[in-house]
Scaffold this active site. Structure first.
Site, PDB file in Angstrom:
ATOM      1  CG  ASP A  12      -3.035   8.623 -17.320  1.00 53.35           C
ATOM      2  OD1 ASP A  12      -3.116   7.955 -18.364  1.00 53.35           O
ATOM      3  OD2 ASP A  12      -2.268   9.614 -17.214  1.00 53.35           O
TER       4      ASP A  12
ATOM      5  CG  ASN B  64      -4.994   6.978 -27.529  1.00 52.89           C
ATOM      6  OD1 ASN B  64      -6.071   7.280 -28.024  1.00 52.89           O
ATOM      7  ND2 ASN B  64      -4.527   7.540 -26.429  1.00 52.89           N
TER       8      ASN B  64
ATOM      9  CD  GLN C   2       0.116   2.447 -28.696  1.00 52.88           C
ATOM     10  OE1 GLN C   2      -0.246   2.241 -29.858  1.00 52.88           O
ATOM     11  NE2 GLN C   2       0.465   1.486 -27.868  1.00 52.88           N
TER      12      GLN C   2
ATOM     13  CG  HIS D  89      -2.254   1.843 -22.391  1.00 54.92           C
ATOM     14  ND1 HIS D  89      -1.168   1.737 -23.224  1.00 54.92           N
ATOM     15  CD2 HIS D  89      -2.684   3.122 -22.481  1.00 54.92           C
ATOM     16  CE1 HIS D  89      -0.937   2.908 -23.802  1.00 54.92           C
ATOM     17  NE2 HIS D  89      -1.855   3.773 -23.378  1.00 54.92           N
TER      18      HIS D  89
ATOM     19  CG  HIS E 114      -6.477   5.871 -21.976  1.00 52.50           C
ATOM     20  ND1 HIS E 114      -5.652   6.753 -21.315  1.00 52.50           N
ATOM     21  CD2 HIS E 114      -5.773   5.454 -23.049  1.00 52.50           C
ATOM     22  CE1 HIS E 114      -4.514   6.868 -21.984  1.00 52.50           C
ATOM     23  NE2 HIS E 114      -4.554   6.087 -23.047  1.00 52.50           N
TER      24      HIS E 114
HETATM   25  P1  5GP Z   1      -1.213   6.615 -24.523  1.00 52.90           P
HETATM   26  O1  5GP Z   1      -0.888   8.046 -24.901  1.00 52.90           O
HETATM   27  O2  5GP Z   1      -0.058   5.704 -24.892  1.00 52.90           O
HETATM   28  O3  5GP Z   1      -2.535   6.124 -25.008  1.00 52.90           O
HETATM   29  O4  5GP Z   1      -1.347   6.607 -22.957  1.00 52.90           O
HETATM   30  C1  5GP Z   1      -0.261   6.599 -22.090  1.00 52.90           C
HETATM   31  C2  5GP Z   1      -0.751   7.131 -20.771  1.00 52.90           C
HETATM   32  O5  5GP Z   1       0.210   6.803 -19.787  1.00 52.90           O
HETATM   33  C3  5GP Z   1      -0.913   8.653 -20.750  1.00 52.90           C
HETATM   34  O6  5GP Z   1      -2.259   8.980 -20.450  1.00 52.90           O
HETATM   35  C4  5GP Z   1       0.063   9.116 -19.667  1.00 52.90           C
HETATM   36  O7  5GP Z   1      -0.456  10.172 -18.889  1.00 52.90           O
HETATM   37  C5  5GP Z   1       0.275   7.850 -18.851  1.00 52.90           C
HETATM   38  N1  5GP Z   1       1.577   7.783 -18.210  1.00 52.90           N
HETATM   39  C6  5GP Z   1       2.776   8.122 -18.748  1.00 52.90           C
HETATM   40  N2  5GP Z   1       3.772   7.879 -17.875  1.00 52.90           N
HETATM   41  C7  5GP Z   1       3.187   7.371 -16.755  1.00 52.90           C
HETATM   42  C8  5GP Z   1       3.705   6.936 -15.500  1.00 52.90           C
HETATM   43  O8  5GP Z   1       4.915   6.945 -15.223  1.00 52.90           O
HETATM   44  N3  5GP Z   1       2.797   6.489 -14.589  1.00 52.90           N
HETATM   45  C9  5GP Z   1       1.450   6.456 -14.852  1.00 52.90           C
HETATM   46  N4  5GP Z   1       0.652   6.005 -13.887  1.00 52.90           N
HETATM   47  N5  5GP Z   1       0.935   6.858 -16.032  1.00 52.90           N
HETATM   48  C10 5GP Z   1       1.790   7.315 -16.976  1.00 52.90           C
END
Ligand code: 5GP
Length: 113
Positions: free
Chosen positions: A30, A86, A93, A99, A101
């Site tokens: 992440d 999420n 999300q 995805h 975590h």
């Molecule tokens: P969500 O909030 O959708 O459950 O998780 C998305 C995750 O993607 C977040 O923890 C965020 O830090 C991560 N993320 C966002 N943009 C990027 C990126 O460009 N590269 C990587 N490796 N992670 C990302």
């Protein structure tokens, strides 16, 4: 539909720290880690969120769980990690490509803030 950020990462159009990859999934670090180990286990199939998965995704969903177990061995996480999904904007999300975590190296109070 336009490609999600994770599809671009899967297609190597955007660079990322890839920890593991197989025919059905990819695991990246992440970009904004919330624990010493914070990985994203991403299916190559672009399911927008868990609640949009169908019966036909059953095997894939199981596969993602098994990848988590595999990572625990690979990275010597001592069988100690949290898995968070999420689902939906109001649940935090931000990327609408399913995805998991995987967080390790830090204790969380339930539920994490
Ligand atoms: P969500 O909030 O959708 O459950 O998780 C998305 C995750 O993607 C977040 O923890 C965020 O830090 C991560 N993320 C966002 N943009 C990027 C990126 O460009 N590269 C990587 N490796 N992670 C990302």
């Amino acid at each position: 539909m336009s490609e999600t950020l994770f599809e671009k990462i899967i297609n190597k159009e955007i660079p990322s720290d890839i920890i593991y990859e197989d025919d059905q999934s990819i695991v990246i670090k992440d970009i904004n880690p919330q624990a010493p180990v914070h990985l994203l286990i991403i299916p190559k199939k672009p399911i927008p969120m868990l609640s949009k998965a169908t019966e036909s995704d059953k095997e894939l969903l199981g596969h993602l769980m098994l990848v988590a177990g595999k990572l625990s061995k690979l990275l010597i996480l001592d069988d100690t990690f949290n898995i968070v999904i999420n689902n939906g904007e109001n649940a935090g999300q931000t990327i609408f490509h399913l995805h998991l975590h995987l967080l390790s190296g830090k204790s969380f109070n339930w539920l994490p803030a």
